[in-house]
Design an enzyme around this catalytic site. Structure first.
Site, PDB file in Angstrom:
ATOM      1  CD  GLN A 142       9.306  38.558  53.074  1.00 58.70           C
ATOM      2  OE1 GLN A 142       9.796  39.682  53.080  1.00 58.70           O
ATOM      3  NE2 GLN A 142       8.087  38.329  53.504  1.00 58.70           N
ATOM      4  CB  CYS A 148       8.488  41.652  55.678  1.00 59.49           C
ATOM      5  SG  CYS A 148       6.936  42.191  56.414  1.00 59.49           S
ATOM      6  CG  HIS A 283       7.252  44.716  52.531  1.00 59.35           C
ATOM      7  ND1 HIS A 283       7.478  43.420  52.952  1.00 59.35           N
ATOM      8  CD2 HIS A 283       8.342  45.054  51.796  1.00 59.35           C
ATOM      9  CE1 HIS A 283       8.645  43.012  52.475  1.00 59.35           C
ATOM     10  NE2 HIS A 283       9.184  43.982  51.782  1.00 59.35           N
ATOM     11  CG  ASN A 304      12.316  44.119  49.856  1.00 59.70           C
ATOM     12  OD1 ASN A 304      11.841  43.694  50.920  1.00 59.70           O
ATOM     13  ND2 ASN A 304      11.587  44.253  48.758  1.00 59.70           N
TER      14      ASN A 304
END
Ligand SMILES: *[C@@H]1O[C@H](CO)[C@@H](O)[C@H](O)[C@H]1NC(C)=O
Ligand SMILES: *[C@@H]1O[C@H](CO)[C@@H](O)[C@H](O)[C@H]1NC(C)=O
Ligand SMILES: *[C@@H]1O[C@H](CO)[C@@H](O)[C@H](O)[C@H]1NC(C)=O
Ligand SMILES: *[C@@H]1O[C@H](CO)[C@@H](O)[C@H](O)[C@H]1NC(C)=O
Ligand SMILES: *[C@@H]1O[C@H](CO)[C@@H](O)[C@H](O)[C@H]1NC(C)=O
Length: 340
Positions: A142, A148, A283, A304
């Site tokens: 990102q 996110c 997040h 992630n």
């Protein structure tokens, strides 16, 4: 008298010798730390605006490297590493857009329906890894944009679309950032996964990454792309119950929110993250499996969106079924998944 003078001299000389050896060792340490910092700067393409900034960043880097080295010497379930966040203090890291993109939704899911509720936990597989079933696209990054929420929602969408169509397509986070702007989602300033699912449904789908590539910045919405994936609806996993989360993750990749602000999260490089953690949800990531390691520690597996230099090549494992119902770093608090 002569004897004690000689003794004093000897003591002084050895002190002097000791401190100069000590200073030399410190200088040596600093030189090797500087070389490490230079190598790290080159690896991550980091450029500082002036010498003062570089000196300051070097001190932060040095403190972090020392922290990582001492942390890793213990008998640990997880390890820290000198990743792309190694020149940031933890306070600075907490303030980066990278770690501040989840804005909890004020609106609840439309139905409150949880389709997996009646599945019995002991019928679930002991290990799930959606990567091995071809339902996970490669790790994305990102960058310095609080997007996110888009990456988390896209990962869950890519998963369910693959499971229902048999095709894995990498979908466009940038389309969400640029076009999903009439609800609560706010581009690089943050957003919520459920709002993203809502947008994808209303928009008639999402296009491919390759049609609408990631820019890590707010852009203007470009219309006219054919959708490559559509959604019918989305549901919430009942909050604060890792068993319910397990039922959902056994069936599809799931979007979860997490407190990603701790120092251990910032510098995580592998193993099963455990210990104390906050629940200041900031997040968004995607739960793509779970299992038990060779030492009998149960874990969740997450994808992630911080590139492959963070964590286990971009993935994260965290301890599962802990005594706190909210889960490690709050992962059982705000989970949701789309239906294709
Ligand atoms: C996230 O969890 C908190 C605490 O349970 C809750 O107040 C909030 O409504 C949840 N947000 C979403 C988007 O589910
Ligand atoms: C689960 O079982 C209860 C009781 O039989 C039923 O009312 C409920 O609709 C079921 N839930 C789902 C998602 O099928
Ligand atoms: C990014 O887009 C959002 C949503 O339109 C807007 O609120 C925000 O001000 C934009 N930020 C920048 C830096 O352009
Ligand atoms: C969308 O699909 C139609 C029909 O397959 C095609 O003619 C058109 O070129 C596509 N448009 C874009 C922007 O890809
Ligand atoms: C299992 O535990 C041992 C001893 O604590 C440790 O050295 C090893 O790294 C652990 N293995 C895994 C997979 O965590």
């Amino acid at each position: 008298m002569a004897f004690s003078k000689a003794l004093l001299f000897a003591v002084l000389a050895s002190l002097c010798f000791y401190s100069s050896v000590h200073a030399a060792r410190e200088l040596n340490d600093d030189l090797s730390m500087m070389a490490k910092h230079e190598g790290w700067m080159a690896q991550y393409g980091r450029v500082y605006k002036d010498a003062a900034e570089k000196t300051h960043r070097f001190e932060v880097f040095k403190t972090n490297v020392r922290f990582i080295e001492s942390f890793n010497t213990g008998d640990r379930k997880f390890w820290l590493g000198i990743n792309q966040f190694a020149d940031l203090t933890n306070d600075e890291f907490r303030a980066t857009k990278t770690n501040k993109g989840f804005i909890p939704n004020k609106v609840k899911s439309p139905t409150g329906f949880f389709r997996y509720e009646n599945i019995s936990l002991d019928t679930l597989p002991t290990t799930v890894d959606w990567r091995t079933r071809g339902a996970v696209t490669p790790i994305k990054d990102q960058g310095m944009c609080g997007s996110c929420w888009a990456f988390s929602a896209v990962a869950a969408t890519e998963g369910i679309v693959m499971l229902s169509t048999g095709k894995l397509v990498s979908l466009s986070e940038q389309e969400l950032i640029d076009c999903d702007i009439h609800g609560e989602d706010d581009g690089c300033y943050g957003g919520d996964m459920q709002d993203a699912f809502e947008f994808i449904i209303k928009n008639g789908g999402l296009t491919m990454d390759s049609n609408y590539p990631y820019m890590a910045t707010n852009g203007t919405c470009k219309a006219g792309y054919n959708s490559s994936a559509t959604l019918k609806s989305y549901e919430e996993v009942p909050a604060n119950n890792e068993g319910d989360l397990m039922k959902a993750v056994a069936n599809q990749p799931v979007s979860v929110a997490v407190d990603g602000g701790d120092m251990t999260f910032q510098l995580y490089s592998g193993g099963i993250l455990t210990g104390s953690c906050g629940t200041d949800m900031n997040h968004g990531i995607a739960a793509i499996g779970y299992g038990t390691d060779s030492n009998g520690t149960k874990y969740w597996l997450f994808k992630n969106s911080w590139g492959t230099t963070w964590g286990e090549n971009g993935y994260l494992r965290m301890e599962k079924d802990i005594s706190d119902k909210r889960g490690m770093c709050g992962i059982a608090m705000n989970a949701s998944y789309p239906i294709a």
